[in-house]
Design a protein around this motif. Structure first.
Motif, PDB file in Angstrom:
ATOM      1  N   GLU A 178     106.675 -48.473  15.652  1.00  0.00           N
ATOM      2  CA  GLU A 178     106.168 -49.846  15.742  1.00  0.00           C
ATOM      3  C   GLU A 178     105.721 -50.154  17.164  1.00  0.00           C
ATOM      4  OE1 GLU A 178     105.566 -52.265  13.508  1.00  0.00           O
ATOM      5  OE2 GLU A 178     105.937 -50.717  12.001  1.00  0.00           O
ATOM      6  N   LYS A 179     106.529 -49.702  18.148  1.00  0.00           N
ATOM      7  CA  LYS A 179     106.173 -49.927  19.554  1.00  0.00           C
ATOM      8  C   LYS A 179     104.864 -49.213  19.881  1.00  0.00           C
ATOM      9  CE  LYS A 179     107.879 -47.470  22.840  1.00  0.00           C
ATOM     10  NZ  LYS A 179     108.760 -46.797  23.820  1.00  0.00           N
ATOM     11  N   SER A 180     104.723 -47.976  19.354  1.00  0.00           N
ATOM     12  CA  SER A 180     103.501 -47.216  19.617  1.00  0.00           C
ATOM     13  C   SER A 180     102.283 -47.926  19.035  1.00  0.00           C
ATOM     14  CB  SER A 180     103.621 -45.812  19.019  1.00  0.00           C
ATOM     15  OG  SER A 180     104.668 -45.099  19.624  1.00  0.00           O
ATOM     16  N   ARG A 181     102.441 -48.429  17.792  1.00  0.00           N
ATOM     17  CA  ARG A 181     101.322 -49.142  17.166  1.00  0.00           C
ATOM     18  C   ARG A 181     100.986 -50.410  17.947  1.00  0.00           C
ATOM     19  NH1 ARG A 181     103.413 -47.065  12.143  1.00  0.00           N
ATOM     20  NH2 ARG A 181     104.925 -48.758  11.990  1.00  0.00           N
ATOM     21  N   PHE A 182     102.039 -51.135  18.363  1.00  0.00           N
ATOM     22  CA  PHE A 182     101.818 -52.371  19.107  1.00  0.00           C
ATOM     23  C   PHE A 182     101.111 -52.094  20.434  1.00  0.00           C
ATOM     24  CE2 PHE A 182     103.388 -55.056  22.580  1.00  0.00           C
ATOM     25  CZ  PHE A 182     102.848 -56.269  22.205  1.00  0.00           C
ATOM     26  N   LEU A 183     101.622 -51.083  21.181  1.00  0.00           N
ATOM     27  CA  LEU A 183     101.031 -50.805  22.480  1.00  0.00           C
ATOM     28  C   LEU A 183      99.618 -50.252  22.347  1.00  0.00           C
ATOM     29  CD1 LEU A 183     104.061 -49.329  24.452  1.00  0.00           C
ATOM     30  CD2 LEU A 183     102.846 -51.454  24.913  1.00  0.00           C
ATOM     31  N   ALA A 184      99.383 -49.462  21.297  1.00  0.00           N
ATOM     32  CA  ALA A 184      98.031 -48.948  21.085  1.00  0.00           C
ATOM     33  C   ALA A 184      97.059 -50.095  20.832  1.00  0.00           C
ATOM     34  CB  ALA A 184      98.024 -47.969  19.919  1.00  0.00           C
ATOM     35  N   GLN A 185      97.469 -51.050  19.977  1.00  0.00           N
ATOM     36  CA  GLN A 185      96.609 -52.191  19.685  1.00  0.00           C
ATOM     37  C   GLN A 185      96.485 -53.104  20.897  1.00  0.00           C
ATOM     38  OE1 GLN A 185      94.886 -52.462  16.761  1.00  0.00           O
ATOM     39  NE2 GLN A 185      93.798 -54.080  17.857  1.00  0.00           N
ATOM     40  N   ALA A 186      97.635 -53.338  21.575  1.00  0.00           N
ATOM     41  CA  ALA A 186      97.607 -54.187  22.765  1.00  0.00           C
ATOM     42  C   ALA A 186      96.742 -53.567  23.846  1.00  0.00           C
ATOM     43  CB  ALA A 186      99.032 -54.409  23.286  1.00  0.00           C
ATOM     44  N   SER A 187      96.824 -52.240  23.967  1.00  0.00           N
ATOM     45  CA  SER A 187      96.006 -51.544  24.959  1.00  0.00           C
ATOM     46  C   SER A 187      94.530 -51.822  24.717  1.00  0.00           C
ATOM     47  CB  SER A 187      96.287 -50.044  24.879  1.00  0.00           C
ATOM     48  OG  SER A 187      95.313 -49.321  25.577  1.00  0.00           O
ATOM     49  N   HIS A 188      94.124 -51.667  23.459  1.00  0.00           N
ATOM     50  CA  HIS A 188      92.705 -51.881  23.134  1.00  0.00           C
ATOM     51  C   HIS A 188      92.317 -53.341  23.323  1.00  0.00           C
ATOM     52  CE1 HIS A 188      89.268 -52.611  20.400  1.00  0.00           C
ATOM     53  NE2 HIS A 188      88.857 -51.450  20.874  1.00  0.00           N
ATOM     54  N   ASP A 189      93.155 -54.252  22.805  1.00  0.00           N
ATOM     55  CA  ASP A 189      92.797 -55.674  22.839  1.00  0.00           C
ATOM     56  C   ASP A 189      92.811 -56.241  24.261  1.00  0.00           C
ATOM     57  OD1 ASP A 189      92.560 -55.490  20.146  1.00  0.00           O
ATOM     58  OD2 ASP A 189      94.427 -56.528  19.659  1.00  0.00           O
ATOM     59  N   LEU A 190      93.721 -55.746  25.122  1.00  0.00           N
ATOM     60  CA  LEU A 190      93.784 -56.258  26.488  1.00  0.00           C
ATOM     61  C   LEU A 190      92.702 -55.658  27.371  1.00  0.00           C
ATOM     62  CD1 LEU A 190      97.648 -56.309  27.087  1.00  0.00           C
ATOM     63  CD2 LEU A 190      96.134 -58.280  26.906  1.00  0.00           C
ATOM     64  N   ARG A 191      92.331 -54.423  27.084  1.00  0.00           N
ATOM     65  CA  ARG A 191      91.268 -53.809  27.883  1.00  0.00           C
ATOM     66  C   ARG A 191      89.936 -54.540  27.715  1.00  0.00           C
ATOM     67  NH1 ARG A 191      92.274 -48.299  29.620  1.00  0.00           N
ATOM     68  NH2 ARG A 191      94.185 -47.475  28.695  1.00  0.00           N
ATOM     69  N   GLN A 192      89.677 -55.057  26.508  1.00  0.00           N
ATOM     70  CA  GLN A 192      88.384 -55.681  26.233  1.00  0.00           C
ATOM     71  C   GLN A 192      88.092 -56.861  27.171  1.00  0.00           C
ATOM     72  OE1 GLN A 192      86.779 -53.379  24.570  1.00  0.00           O
ATOM     73  NE2 GLN A 192      86.217 -54.506  22.723  1.00  0.00           N
ATOM     74  N   PRO A 193      88.993 -57.880  27.239  1.00  0.00           N
ATOM     75  CA  PRO A 193      88.678 -58.997  28.145  1.00  0.00           C
ATOM     76  C   PRO A 193      88.655 -58.591  29.615  1.00  0.00           C
ATOM     77  CG  PRO A 193      90.883 -59.238  27.195  1.00  0.00           C
ATOM     78  CD  PRO A 193      90.216 -58.137  26.457  1.00  0.00           C
ATOM     79  N   ILE A 194      89.549 -57.672  30.031  1.00  0.00           N
ATOM     80  CA  ILE A 194      89.531 -57.214  31.419  1.00  0.00           C
ATOM     81  C   ILE A 194      88.199 -56.546  31.724  1.00  0.00           C
ATOM     82  CG2 ILE A 194      90.583 -55.600  33.053  1.00  0.00           C
ATOM     83  CD1 ILE A 194      93.254 -56.093  31.657  1.00  0.00           C
ATOM     84  N   HIS A 195      87.742 -55.732  30.769  1.00  0.00           N
ATOM     85  CA  HIS A 195      86.465 -55.026  30.921  1.00  0.00           C
ATOM     86  C   HIS A 195      85.309 -56.013  31.034  1.00  0.00           C
ATOM     87  CE1 HIS A 195      83.444 -51.922  30.252  1.00  0.00           C
ATOM     88  NE2 HIS A 195      82.980 -52.602  29.213  1.00  0.00           N
ATOM     89  N   SER A 196      85.268 -56.993  30.141  1.00  0.00           N
ATOM     90  CA  SER A 196      84.145 -57.943  30.151  1.00  0.00           C
ATOM     91  C   SER A 196      84.167 -58.833  31.389  1.00  0.00           C
ATOM     92  CB  SER A 196      84.158 -58.798  28.877  1.00  0.00           C
ATOM     93  OG  SER A 196      85.363 -59.510  28.766  1.00  0.00           O
ATOM     94  N   ILE A 197      85.361 -59.247  31.836  1.00  0.00           N
ATOM     95  CA  ILE A 197      85.443 -60.080  33.050  1.00  0.00           C
ATOM     96  C   ILE A 197      84.915 -59.310  34.250  1.00  0.00           C
ATOM     97  CG2 ILE A 197      87.019 -61.224  34.657  1.00  0.00           C
ATOM     98  CD1 ILE A 197      88.826 -61.812  32.218  1.00  0.00           C
ATOM     99  N   GLY A 198      85.284 -58.005  34.334  1.00  0.00           N
ATOM    100  CA  GLY A 198      84.792 -57.189  35.442  1.00  0.00           C
ATOM    101  C   GLY A 198      83.277 -57.091  35.460  1.00  0.00           C
ATOM    102  N   LEU A 199      82.668 -56.961  34.290  1.00  0.00           N
ATOM    103  CA  LEU A 199      81.204 -56.872  34.220  1.00  0.00           C
ATOM    104  C   LEU A 199      80.556 -58.212  34.555  1.00  0.00           C
ATOM    105  CD1 LEU A 199      80.775 -54.674  31.005  1.00  0.00           C
ATOM    106  CD2 LEU A 199      80.878 -53.945  33.386  1.00  0.00           C
ATOM    107  N   PHE A 200      81.158 -59.306  34.082  1.00  0.00           N
ATOM    108  CA  PHE A 200      80.621 -60.632  34.402  1.00  0.00           C
ATOM    109  C   PHE A 200      80.664 -60.895  35.910  1.00  0.00           C
ATOM    110  CE2 PHE A 200      81.533 -62.175  29.906  1.00  0.00           C
ATOM    111  CZ  PHE A 200      80.190 -62.332  29.586  1.00  0.00           C
ATOM    112  N   THR A 201      81.776 -60.531  36.567  1.00  0.00           N
ATOM    113  CA  THR A 201      81.870 -60.761  38.016  1.00  0.00           C
ATOM    114  C   THR A 201      80.858 -59.897  38.762  1.00  0.00           C
ATOM    115  OG1 THR A 201      83.672 -59.144  38.165  1.00  0.00           O
ATOM    116  CG2 THR A 201      84.283 -61.458  37.999  1.00  0.00           C
TER     117      THR A 201
END
Length: 538
Positions: A178-201
């Motif tokens: 369950e932790k692996s599934r959560f972290l895998a999903q969290a990894s993907h979902d958290l990377r997206q906004p960080i990635h887009s904010i970096g490109l916007f800046t």
């Protein structure tokens, strides 16, 4: 990792116990009060027992696996030897009962409750045989009853412990999954906004802004860099804990690797007021470049945090027959009592007015654990108020490899480049499109990877495009439709090693989100250079 051979361990234990039992019987037989002739048959039988146990162990080693009747035969062999000793030896052989209990528990602990039940039944049957054959046990009914009860109670208690352990293990495995599934999903979902904010800046930085607006963009970028570092540290610890890393070594130009790490940290160094310097070298080593870069990155990050306003020097020096990477700083230093502790997770050396230093105390722990994974050693030498020297030992120099010549990033080379961008996250699609257009590219944006029709020069796709198609499949479909291998890259928030393995035979570059704009531009320029070289070759 090789699976543990429990049956082989049990066979080794069998030989150990039988040897100890033989020695005990021999000592008892040699006592002045004993008749050696009484114990001679036991010694002969033990010799026979060992002569069978040795080839049995060799067979188990040669043919490992779960063979039910082989295990049952081994149990009968064990109990037959113990029973023979108890029958012939009488009172003097009583301590051999400990071997019976040992064998019973050994089978249960190694093979599970089913074999524990079989072992207990065989042991009880053998005790009954001993009772009827040997007159001594007829004269000691209560002692015999005690042995029977012990043979039942101890394995029964062991069964309860085994059951509890199995349940706890299953719960732990389920929780870990369950932790692996959560972290895998969290990894993907958290990377997206960080990635887009970096490109916007990055887009904002290229716009015509005033000094105050640029200062605000700089602060956003700095905060984003901190979040990215913390996020990456947590994911690195998770990956190491899961044992998912299988490092592959390759020839690496140390100078080029260190230059890349220095470039990635130039902005952070500017924010910290640090002059980050690299002493050039000409050495090549055989190592996993990604893991070594992570080690150097974490050590430099520590230097930037705790040596703000002071120069930091990175270099390579010879250490015995090998090479060492050294990072010197002139920061506050670390007291001697803290040095043995700093490589522990979440341990941080606290100083007065230290509340503004970001971090979780994971950086050095990650460095140590990666070092163990790729056979490198890390050492810290420090003096309070004089600075710290972090050293990575264990690198072996090799003959220089073929250098890859990279042209400097020239924005005009991207002018008019037709890019097919496939991204299902609207914010990332918007940010990436805006940045590419700033660089002069002509962008076709697609939020769905199905049935993409394009005449582009290069494809950039997210790997996860929903349930119907992946980025790699989308690229393959476009290439098939076009009739040639259009240059392509994938930007992903998933585990890099897994995605690289999936697209290894498709000639696709893979970038990990959050992607920093200089990294994206460098890969685009490499693709452009490759296309130009291909045209010249024709």
């Amino acid at each position: 990792m090789t699976e543990k051979n429990s049956e082989l361990d049990q066979a080794t234990l069998r030989l150990t116990v039988s040897t100890c039992a033989s020695m005990y019987i021999f000592i008892v037989a040699c006592l002045p009060s004993s008749n050696f002739a009484t114990y001679a048959p036991i010694l002969w039988y033990m010799a026979f027992f060992i002569s069978v146990a040795v080839p049995l162990r060799m067979l188990i080693k040669r043919r490992p696996g779960h063979f039910f009747w082989r295990r049952i035969f081994a149990m009968f062999h064990d109990y037959a030897g113990i029973s023979f000793a108890l029958c012939v030896g009488g009172e003097g052989a009583l301590p051999v009962y400990a071997a019976l209990l040992w064998v019973t528990l050994g089978n249960g602990m190694r093979f599970g409750s089913q074999y524990l039940a079989w072992a207990t039944m065989i042991a009880l049957s053998m005790l009954v045989v001993v009772f009827w054959i040997n007159p001594f046990w007829h004269s000691q009914p209560y002692m015999f009853l005690m042995l029977m009860v012990t043979t039942i109670v101890v394995p029964a208690y062991a069964h309860i412990l085994l059951k509890r352990t199995r349940i706890a293990s299953e719960e732990a495995i389920a929780a870990n999954q369950e932790k692996s599934r959560f972290l895998a999903q969290a990894s993907h979902d958290l990377r997206q906004p960080i990635h887009s904010i970096g490109l916007f800046t990055a887009c904002l930085r290229d716009a015509r802004l005033g000094r105050e607006e640029l200062r605000l963009v700089d602060n956003i970028d700095r905060s984003l860099h901190t979040v990215s570092q913390l996020f990456r540290s947590i994911l690195d610890i998770y990956t190491l804990d899961n044992g998912q890393l299988e490092p592959q070594s390759e020839p690496v130009n140390l100078n080029a690797l260190l230059q890349d790490v220095i470039k990635q940290n130039q902005e952070a160094a500017r924010w910290a007021g640090v002059e980050l310097r690299l002493r050039p070298c000409q050495h090549w080593v055989n190592v996993n470049p990604g893991l070594l870069s992570t080690m150097v990155q974490n050590l430099i990050s520590n230097a930037l945090k705790y040596a703000a306003g002071q120069p930091v020097l990175v270099g390579v020096r010879r250490h015995g027959k090998g090479l060492s990477i050294v990072i010197y700083d002139k920061g506050r230093g670390i007291a001697a009592e803290h040095l043995p502790e700093v490589f522990k997770e979440f341990y941080r050396v606290r100083h007065a007015r230290d509340k503004d230093v970001e971090g979780l105390g994971l950086g050095l722990s990650i460095v140590r654990r990666i070092g163990e994974l790729i056979d490198l050693q890390v050492r810290l030498d420090s003096r309070v108020d004089h600075g710290t020297c972090a050293t990575i030992h264990g690198l072996q120099a090799i003959a220089p490899g073929q250098e890859i010549v990279r042209q400097a990033p020239v924005q005009s080379r991207l002018q008019g480049l037709r890019v097919c961008l496939v991204e299902d996250d609207a914010s990332v699609l918007m940010a990436t499109s805006a940045l590419l257009e700033k660089w002069g590219c002509e962008v076709e944006g697609h939020s769905d990877g199905l049935n993409v029709i394009t005449e582009c020069d290069i494809i950039i796709a997210d790997y996860d495009l929903g349930t119907q198609i992946s980025g790699a499949e989308c690229i393959a479909a476009i290439r098939e439709r076009r009739g040639w291998d259009v240059p392509a890259m994938i930007m992903t928030g998933h585990e890099m090693a897994r995605i690289r393995a999936l697209v290894a035979d498709q000639d696709i570059s893979v970038l990990a989100k959050p992607v920093r704009p200089p990294e994206l531009r460098a890969v685009l320029l490499e693709q452009v250079k490759a296309m130009e070289d291909a045209r010249l070759a024709v």
